[in-house]
Design a protein around this motif. Structure first.
Motif, short mmCIF file in Angstrom:
data_model
loop_
_atom_site.label_atom_id
_atom_site.label_comp_id
_atom_site.label_asym_id
_atom_site.label_seq_id
_atom_site.Cartn_x
_atom_site.Cartn_y
_atom_site.Cartn_z
N ALA A 1 -7.64 -16.28 -37.71
CA ALA A 1 -7.84 -15.31 -36.64
C ALA A 1 -6.59 -14.43 -36.60
O ALA A 1 -5.47 -14.94 -36.61
N LEU A 2 -6.77 -13.13 -36.60
CA LEU A 2 -5.65 -12.21 -36.70
C LEU A 2 -5.33 -11.53 -35.38
O LEU A 2 -6.23 -11.08 -34.66
N ARG A 3 -4.06 -11.49 -35.09
CA ARG A 3 -3.52 -10.68 -34.00
C ARG A 3 -2.22 -10.08 -34.54
O ARG A 3 -1.51 -10.72 -35.30
N PHE A 4 -1.92 -8.88 -34.13
CA PHE A 4 -0.74 -8.19 -34.64
C PHE A 4 0.17 -7.81 -33.48
O PHE A 4 -0.30 -7.47 -32.39
N GLU A 5 1.48 -7.86 -33.73
CA GLU A 5 2.44 -7.48 -32.70
C GLU A 5 2.21 -6.06 -32.22
O GLU A 5 2.37 -5.76 -31.04
N LEU A 6 1.80 -5.18 -33.12
CA LEU A 6 1.54 -3.79 -32.77
C LEU A 6 0.44 -3.68 -31.70
O LEU A 6 0.47 -2.78 -30.86
N SER A 7 -0.49 -4.60 -31.70
CA SER A 7 -1.57 -4.59 -30.72
C SER A 7 -1.03 -4.69 -29.29
O SER A 7 -1.53 -4.02 -28.38
N GLN A 8 -0.02 -5.53 -29.08
CA GLN A 8 0.56 -5.69 -27.75
C GLN A 8 1.24 -4.40 -27.29
O GLN A 8 1.10 -4.00 -26.14
N ALA A 9 1.95 -3.74 -28.20
CA ALA A 9 2.60 -2.47 -27.85
C ALA A 9 1.56 -1.41 -27.47
O ALA A 9 1.76 -0.65 -26.52
N ILE A 10 0.45 -1.37 -28.20
CA ILE A 10 -0.62 -0.43 -27.89
C ILE A 10 -1.23 -0.75 -26.53
O ILE A 10 -1.42 0.13 -25.69
N TYR A 11 -1.53 -2.03 -26.30
CA TYR A 11 -2.12 -2.47 -25.03
C TYR A 11 -1.25 -2.04 -23.85
O TYR A 11 -1.74 -1.53 -22.86
N GLU A 12 0.06 -2.23 -24.00
CA GLU A 12 0.98 -1.86 -22.91
C GLU A 12 1.07 -0.35 -22.72
O GLU A 12 1.31 0.12 -21.62
N TYR B 1 -7.23 2.26 -34.21
CA TYR B 1 -7.40 0.96 -33.55
C TYR B 1 -8.64 1.01 -32.68
O TYR B 1 -9.18 2.08 -32.39
N ARG B 2 -9.09 -0.17 -32.29
CA ARG B 2 -10.24 -0.29 -31.39
C ARG B 2 -9.89 -1.29 -30.31
O ARG B 2 -9.24 -2.30 -30.59
N VAL B 3 -10.34 -1.02 -29.10
CA VAL B 3 -10.22 -1.99 -28.02
C VAL B 3 -11.61 -2.54 -27.77
O VAL B 3 -12.54 -1.80 -27.48
N ARG B 4 -11.74 -3.85 -27.94
CA ARG B 4 -13.01 -4.54 -27.71
C ARG B 4 -12.72 -5.79 -26.89
O ARG B 4 -11.80 -6.56 -27.21
N ASN B 5 -13.49 -5.97 -25.85
CA ASN B 5 -13.32 -7.13 -24.96
C ASN B 5 -11.88 -7.26 -24.49
O ASN B 5 -11.33 -8.35 -24.42
N GLY B 6 -11.26 -6.13 -24.18
CA GLY B 6 -9.91 -6.13 -23.65
C GLY B 6 -8.83 -6.42 -24.67
O GLY B 6 -7.68 -6.61 -24.29
N GLN B 7 -9.17 -6.45 -25.97
CA GLN B 7 -8.17 -6.74 -27.01
C GLN B 7 -8.10 -5.61 -28.03
O GLN B 7 -9.13 -5.07 -28.43
N VAL B 8 -6.88 -5.29 -28.44
CA VAL B 8 -6.66 -4.24 -29.44
C VAL B 8 -6.82 -4.86 -30.83
O VAL B 8 -6.24 -5.90 -31.12
N LYS B 9 -7.62 -4.19 -31.67
CA LYS B 9 -7.90 -4.70 -33.01
C LYS B 9 -7.72 -3.61 -34.06
O LYS B 9 -7.92 -2.45 -33.78
N PHE B 10 -7.37 -4.07 -35.27
CA PHE B 10 -7.27 -3.19 -36.44
C PHE B 10 -8.25 -3.68 -37.48
O PHE B 10 -8.17 -4.85 -37.89
N ALA B 11 -9.14 -2.85 -37.95
CA ALA B 11 -10.05 -3.14 -39.07
C ALA B 11 -10.85 -4.42 -38.88
O ALA B 11 -12.06 -4.40 -38.88
N THR B 12 -10.20 -5.55 -38.72
CA THR B 12 -10.86 -6.83 -38.58
C THR B 12 -10.00 -7.75 -37.72
O THR B 12 -8.81 -7.53 -37.58
N ASN B 13 -10.61 -8.76 -37.17
CA ASN B 13 -9.84 -9.73 -36.39
C ASN B 13 -9.79 -11.09 -37.09
O ASN B 13 -9.43 -12.09 -36.49
N ALA B 14 -10.19 -11.13 -38.38
CA ALA B 14 -10.16 -12.38 -39.13
C ALA B 14 -9.91 -12.11 -40.61
O ALA B 14 -10.29 -11.07 -41.13
#
Length: 172
Positions: free
Chosen positions: A53-64, A116-129
């Motif tokens: 399962a993928l999460r990226f540090e960049l996602s948190q910066a985007i979310y904020e 990027y895409r925000v889905r279900n309150g989470q920032v994602k790139f290309a894929t989440n896995a």
């Protein structure tokens, strides 16, 4: 006449599929390489096989940086689905660092635009896995970065995983 129409429809569908494959192959061959730092991940799925399962540090910066609605419940409920672009700066090793959300500003020499895409309150790139061959989970325990190819439009395709020294893991 119906057979001719069906045959033409089939040929059109096959042509569109092959064109889509060609475009993705060109993206993989000619896209710029960008590396995104992983946030903690959790490998394995009993139903789907081995994957990370993928999460990226960049996602948190985007979310904020994203504007929040007055109702945080609405945002976190998954009803807020957004697509956008983030501006990142690429260092000498190819690692992307957050600069700002894209607002149409001109890009600097070392900057790129990533979708990027925000889905279900989470920032994602290309894929989440990231799926890998069964039994090779130990290889990917060392994953620290995702390796992407980015085209001129900012679309990203995940091409592999890298360790902390930026060496490829597994078959790539």
């Amino acid at each position: 006449m119906n057979k001719i129409i069906a045959l033409l429809g089939l040929l059109l569908a096959l042509g569109l599929i092959n064109w889509s494959i060609y475009v993705k192959e060109q993206h993989l061959i000619h896209g710029d390489i960008v590396k995104l730092k992983l946030a903690p991940v959790d490998p394995r799925s009993l139903m789907q096989g081995d994957y990370m399962a993928l999460r990226f540090e960049l996602s948190q910066a985007i979310y904020e940086a994203l504007p929040k609605l007055e109702s945080q419940t609405f945002w976190d409920s998954g009803l807020a689905n957004l697509d956008g672009w983030v501006i990142v700066e690429i260092d000498t090793q190819g690692i992307a660092r957050f600069v700002a959300l894209d607002s149409g500003q001109a890009l600097g020499d070392k900057q790129r635009k990533l979708q990027y895409r925000v889905r279900n309150g989470q920032v994602k790139f290309a894929t989440n896995a990231f799926f890998f061959a069964e039994g090779s989970a130990d290889i990917y325990d060392a994953a620290q970065y995702g390796k992407f190819r980015v085209n001129q439009q900012g679309e990203v395709l995940l091409t592999g995983m890298l360790d902390k020294a930026l060496f490829p893991l597994g078959e790539q």
